[in-house]
Design a protein around this motif. Structure first.
Motif, mmCIF file in Angstrom:
data_model
loop_
_atom_site.group_PDB
_atom_site.id
_atom_site.type_symbol
_atom_site.label_atom_id
_atom_site.label_comp_id
_atom_site.label_asym_id
_atom_site.label_seq_id
_atom_site.Cartn_x
_atom_site.Cartn_y
_atom_site.Cartn_z
ATOM 1 N N LYS A 170 -19.755 1.950 -5.721
ATOM 2 C CA LYS A 170 -18.653 2.825 -5.294
ATOM 3 C C LYS A 170 -17.511 2.019 -4.695
ATOM 4 O O LYS A 170 -16.343 2.241 -4.996
ATOM 5 N N VAL A 171 -17.867 1.105 -3.804
ATOM 6 C CA VAL A 171 -16.818 0.415 -3.054
ATOM 7 C C VAL A 171 -16.118 -0.636 -3.922
ATOM 8 O O VAL A 171 -14.918 -0.870 -3.782
ATOM 9 N N PHE A 172 -16.839 -1.224 -4.856
ATOM 10 C CA PHE A 172 -16.193 -2.198 -5.742
ATOM 11 C C PHE A 172 -15.235 -1.466 -6.695
ATOM 12 O O PHE A 172 -14.124 -1.931 -6.967
ATOM 13 N N ALA A 173 -15.662 -0.300 -7.168
ATOM 14 C CA ALA A 173 -14.789 0.524 -8.021
ATOM 15 C C ALA A 173 -13.526 0.916 -7.247
ATOM 16 O O ALA A 173 -12.411 0.875 -7.785
ATOM 17 N N LYS A 174 -13.699 1.268 -5.980
ATOM 18 C CA LYS A 174 -12.547 1.633 -5.137
ATOM 19 C C LYS A 174 -11.601 0.442 -4.981
ATOM 20 O O LYS A 174 -10.375 0.590 -5.062
ATOM 21 N N LEU A 175 -12.177 -0.729 -4.763
ATOM 22 C CA LEU A 175 -11.379 -1.960 -4.635
ATOM 23 C C LEU A 175 -10.496 -2.169 -5.872
ATOM 24 O O LEU A 175 -9.301 -2.472 -5.752
ATOM 25 N N LEU A 176 -11.088 -1.998 -7.048
ATOM 26 C CA LEU A 176 -10.352 -2.274 -8.288
ATOM 27 C C LEU A 176 -9.249 -1.252 -8.554
ATOM 28 O O LEU A 176 -8.366 -1.492 -9.369
ATOM 29 N N GLU A 177 -9.316 -0.121 -7.859
ATOM 30 C CA GLU A 177 -8.310 0.938 -8.050
ATOM 31 C C GLU A 177 -7.237 0.937 -6.958
ATOM 32 O O GLU A 177 -6.354 1.810 -6.962
ATOM 33 N N LEU A 178 -7.297 0.004 -6.017
ATOM 34 C CA LEU A 178 -6.329 0.027 -4.916
ATOM 35 C C LEU A 178 -4.899 -0.039 -5.449
ATOM 36 O O LEU A 178 -4.576 -0.883 -6.279
ATOM 37 N N GLY A 179 -4.076 0.858 -4.976
ATOM 38 C CA GLY A 179 -2.663 0.851 -5.349
ATOM 39 C C GLY A 179 -2.377 1.509 -6.673
ATOM 40 O O GLY A 179 -1.242 1.479 -7.151
ATOM 41 N N ILE A 180 -3.393 2.097 -7.285
ATOM 42 C CA ILE A 180 -3.201 2.691 -8.601
ATOM 43 C C ILE A 180 -3.285 4.202 -8.497
ATOM 44 O O ILE A 180 -4.238 4.740 -7.944
ATOM 45 N N GLN A 181 -2.255 4.875 -8.980
ATOM 46 C CA GLN A 181 -2.283 6.338 -9.001
ATOM 47 C C GLN A 181 -2.364 6.793 -10.449
ATOM 48 O O GLN A 181 -1.685 6.244 -11.304
ATOM 49 N N ARG A 182 -3.231 7.791 -10.672
ATOM 50 C CA ARG A 182 -3.424 8.274 -12.039
ATOM 51 C C ARG A 182 -3.154 9.770 -12.117
ATOM 52 O O ARG A 182 -3.389 10.493 -11.143
ATOM 53 N N ASP A 183 -2.716 10.232 -13.274
ATOM 54 C CA ASP A 183 -2.598 11.677 -13.477
ATOM 55 C C ASP A 183 -3.950 12.224 -13.940
ATOM 56 O O ASP A 183 -4.935 11.472 -14.033
ATOM 57 N N GLU A 184 -4.003 13.516 -14.250
ATOM 58 C CA GLU A 184 -5.306 14.123 -14.576
ATOM 59 C C GLU A 184 -5.919 13.545 -15.845
ATOM 60 O O GLU A 184 -7.131 13.587 -16.031
ATOM 61 N N ARG A 185 -5.094 12.933 -16.705
ATOM 62 C CA ARG A 185 -5.659 12.288 -17.897
ATOM 63 C C ARG A 185 -6.089 10.848 -17.640
ATOM 64 O O ARG A 185 -6.584 10.160 -18.531
ATOM 65 N N GLY A 186 -5.850 10.361 -16.417
ATOM 66 C CA GLY A 186 -6.229 8.985 -16.098
ATOM 67 C C GLY A 186 -5.123 7.977 -16.347
ATOM 68 O O GLY A 186 -5.292 6.782 -16.123
ATOM 69 N N VAL A 187 -3.961 8.449 -16.812
ATOM 70 C CA VAL A 187 -2.844 7.535 -17.069
ATOM 71 C C VAL A 187 -2.212 7.138 -15.736
ATOM 72 O O VAL A 187 -1.967 7.985 -14.874
ATOM 73 N N ILE A 188 -1.972 5.847 -15.574
ATOM 74 C CA ILE A 188 -1.390 5.362 -14.323
ATOM 75 C C ILE A 188 0.072 5.790 -14.251
ATOM 76 O O ILE A 188 0.841 5.572 -15.188
ATOM 77 N N THR A 189 0.436 6.406 -13.146
ATOM 78 C CA THR A 189 1.780 6.986 -13.037
ATOM 79 C C THR A 189 2.736 6.128 -12.224
ATOM 80 O O THR A 189 3.940 6.309 -12.297
ATOM 81 N N ASN A 190 2.183 5.203 -11.405
ATOM 82 C CA ASN A 190 3.083 4.435 -10.545
ATOM 83 C C ASN A 190 3.307 3.012 -11.042
ATOM 84 O O ASN A 190 3.351 2.064 -10.278
#
Ligand code: ZEM
Length: 286
Positions: A256-276
């Motif tokens: 869980k925490v490693f997955a969270k680390l890899l997603e830091l700073g990344i925002q996704r829409d409901e389809r998983g596409v990164i929006t920022n």
């Protein structure tokens, strides 16, 4: 060449390149895990800067940071995978390689999603000095990891990555491995933290670390001051004890925490596409 977006094909090629008989303990796995961590661990939640998007380590400002010494080996190991799948971004490749390496070394499955771009947004650039210093104490660990948005339990779980790999005196100044089998993911690090006697040792270069020394064992194992602190701090220690006795719980929490680390700073829409990020510039998206 694989189809754009065929991350399964990339995973297979990453798994194949892990075997490196001439390098360290025979595996590229540990240094790939460190590449994924340092790519992501520059994140600052308050200013929303840093993180894996943009693959900043390709450039001197981040790649030449002394904290990242040695990670060029990891990047070079991955070049054949990039050549075989040129559509993948470095930001995706480096984070995916960390997840695949953990799984291939016997660790848990790490949830991972793609879509990071290699577009460098100068307004998101992290200053140097955001990664932890192994010579420091509990306050420093909290200062660094709270900044990314992690809590005490997550700090301890993440530190369990020191089951893997080793320190190199020509990279960090520290020397040696934490466990006897450093290419196998397990909770051995936590068990050794509690079961061995750790003594401070000053290396020839003046760097201080902790070592286990007993007459019977041929190999000396090591701990960083920041590892030992996990057993001394009142809030950290119960998590060390839990992970030492419950491997399944460690694997679950680590995933869980490693997955969270890899997603830091990344925002996704409901389809998983990164929006920022600027998906039109230097990126793959579905
Ligand atoms: Zn590490 N780490 N790390 N780490 N790390 C080293 C090596 C590895 C700290 C640290 O100072 C160091 C996390 C957290 C922290 C890995 C994964 C993760 C080394 C040795 C140092 C000095 C570098 C060298 O000389 O090559 C500190 C202070 C941390 C704060 C808690 C987290 C989080 C990680 C991933 C989740 C790995 C896999 C290695 C081994 C690299 C290799 O080349 O074998």
């Amino acid at each position: 060449m694989s189809q754009k977006g065929d991350f399964e094909a990339v995973r297979k090629d990453i798994a194949k390149l892990l075997h490196q008989p001439e390098y360290d303990d025979g595996s590229a796995g540990p240094v790939l895990v460190r590449l994924a961590w340092h790519s992501s661990g520059t994140y600052d939640a308050e200013t929303d800067t840093g993180g894996s998007n943009g693959a900043g380590m390709r450039y001197e400002h981040e790649g030449g940071d002394p904290a990242n010494a040695g990670l060029q080996h990891a990047r070079v190991f991955l070049e054949p995978a990039k050549a075989a799948h040129p559509w993948i971004t470095y930001a995706d490749l480096w984070t995916l390689a960390g997840a695949v390496a953990i799984e291939e070394m016997g660790g848990p499955t790490i949830p991972w999603n793609g879509g990071r771009t290699d577009y460098v947004d100068d307004s998101k650039l992290a200053p140097r000095g955001r990664l932890p210093d192994g010579a420091k104490g509990a306050d420093h660990l909290r200062w660094i990891f709270y900044r990314m948005g992690f809590n005490d339990q997550e700090i301890v779980a993440l530190s369990g990555a020191h089951n893997l790999g080793r320190c190199h005196s020509d990279r960090s100044g520290f020397e040696g491995a934490w466990v006897n089998n450093p290419t196998r993911f397990s909770n051995q690090y936590f068990r050794l933290l509690l079961s061995l006697q750790w003594k401070k040792k000053t290396l020839k270069n003046g760097v201080q670390q902790f070592v286990n020394y007993d007459e019977d064992s041929e190999t000396e194992l090591m701990m960083l001051p920041t590892d030992i602190v996990l057993t001394q701090d009142k809030a950290f220690r119960p998590w060390v004890e839990l992970y030492a006795r419950d491997k399944d719980r460690f694997f679950e929490d680590f995933a869980k925490v490693f997955a969270k680390l890899l997603e830091l700073g990344i925002q996704r829409d409901e389809r998983g596409v990164i929006t920022n990020t600027d998906n039109e510039k230097g990126g793959y998206h579905s």
